[in-house]
Write an enzyme that holds these catalytic residues in place. Structure first.
Site, PDB file in Angstrom:
ATOM      1  N   PRO A   1      65.994  73.309  11.816  1.00  0.00           N
ATOM      2  CG  PRO A   1      65.265  74.539   9.958  1.00  0.00           C
ATOM      3  CD  PRO A   1      64.789  73.956  11.275  1.00  0.00           C
ATOM      4  CB  CYS A   2      71.430  72.154  12.368  1.00  0.00           C
ATOM      5  SG  CYS A   2      72.163  71.766  10.741  1.00  0.00           S
TER       6      CYS A   2
END
Length: 377
Positions: free
Chosen positions: A76-77
């Site tokens: 997840p960014c």
């Protein structure tokens, strides 16, 4: 021969869809969000999906996937994204999820791996000011992998979208240069190339029949094996918002309309809002690739000719999803903060707009899959 892969942080399954189109076979996926996992399972009914936080997936659970040829995943960014730059925290626990990706590679030992993330990952600094990417690469190299990475733009691989993302690939037995992906580049397509054949959506109608003939190869490929257009219900705009949209020119936003038509204060419609949202309600240019589709794109873009925001299906077309790919879960929800405030915890999931915006473009994943398959064969 079937070459196989495991999809980590799988989301709705954009990466899986692209790799399958390249010729790979999915044998497993790990995804923490229930609505995204629902979408993945619906579109990949024969794939085992672990609905788990990867931090809770122990080594024994990972070992069941030993023997796969490829692992793909994008931790997840949110911790790295420029969209979160004003609240970025080097101690954000999401910033450590890349180590669980490395753990999966270590325990499964695939021949190849692919990492996808926002471009800001390459410059992200940890608490000690060292680059996270340097640590990421070193740990993978210590496992015996030869690593190569670059920024790739989806518009160079047939997706009608200006979307730059960080990609890293690794090979266990021989070096593979990610720049060799240039051989799979395709002519650039425009937004109108992608969506001009879709029917005019109707409020309250999610699924529609095609009302126009596909007039280019992109549209024909998108329609393959699909009889209907799913996820095509528009947002319910008030007449005041529609009148505002009518005044927004191509490449413009709400700042380009007369002041009396601009946003009003929440709860005080007689007063103009002083907040300026430059990224909201931009009228898209039909003759260019679309702007980047993000997780919260539902209010970002206005259709080139119709006075409304894009539908989930239109954004999915822009990403490169085929029309037969159906998104489950609610179309849109309130923000997480608002849901928590209201106590609506059952809706704290990735809605359809989130799922499309978070996805790896299937067309970029397909090109990377083709590059790796050439090595495997």
């Amino acid at each position: 021969m079937n070459y196989t892969f495991l999809d980590l942080f799988a989301g709705a399954g954009g990466a899986s869809n692209g790799l399958e189109r390249a010729g790979f076979k999915a044998i497993g996926a790990i995804e923490i969000d229930d609505w995204a996992a629902d979408t993945y399972e619906f579109n990949h009914p024969n794939v085992k999906v672990l609905r788990e936080d990867i931090t809770n997936v122990n080594d024994k659970m990972l070992s069941q996937f030993k023997g796969v040829d490829l692992i793909i995943g994008g931790p997840p960014c949110q911790g790295f994204s420029i969209a979160a730059s004003n609240r970025r925290d080097s101690n954000d626990p999401r910033n450590q999820l890349y180590r669980h990706y490395i753990r999966a590679v270590d325990k499964i030992r695939p021949k190849f791996f692919i990492v996808e993330n926002v471009k800001e990952l390459a410059k992200f600094k940890m608490e000690d000011s060292s680059l996270l990417l340097d640590d990421f690469v070193k740990r993978l190299e210590d496992l015996g992998y030869k690593v190569s990475y670059d920024l790739l733009n989806a518009k160079d691989f047939g997706a009608p979208q200006d979307r730059i993302r960080f990609f890293m690939i690794g090979a266990l037995s021989e070096e593979i240069d990610i720049k060799a992906i240039e051989q799979y580049k395709k002519p650039q397509r425009t937004l109108w190339d992608a969506i001009s054949d879709l029917p005019v959506p109707k409020v309250g109608v999610d699924t529609m029949s095609y009302s126009k003939v596909a007039d280019n190869d992109y549209q024909k490929i998108s329609r393959k094996d699909s009889e209907f257009v799913f996820n095509h219900e528009p947002m319910r705009h008030t007449q005041r918002v529609i009148e505002r949209f009518k005044l927004i020119p191509i490449n413009g936003n709400t700042q380009n309309v007369p002041i009396e038509h601009r946003n009003r204060k929440r709860g005080k419609v007689e007063e103009l809002s002083t907040k300026v949202y430059h990224q909201n309600h931009r009228r898209l240019n039909p003759d260019q690739p679309c702007k980047t589709i993000t997780a919260s794109f539902y209010s970002s873009f206005v259709h080139p000719y119709q006075h409304r925001n894009l539908t989930v299906r239109e954004a999915a077309r822009v990403q490169g999803f085929p029309d037969k790919f159906k998104f489950l879960g609610k179309r849109t929800t309130l923000s997480k903060k608002l849901l928590e405030k209201k106590g609506i915890f059952g809706d704290i999931h990735l809605d359809q707009f989130n799922q499309v915006g978070n996805a790896v473009s299937p067309l970029v994943a397909e090109a990377l899959g083709q590059l790796i398959l050439n090595k495997l064969k």
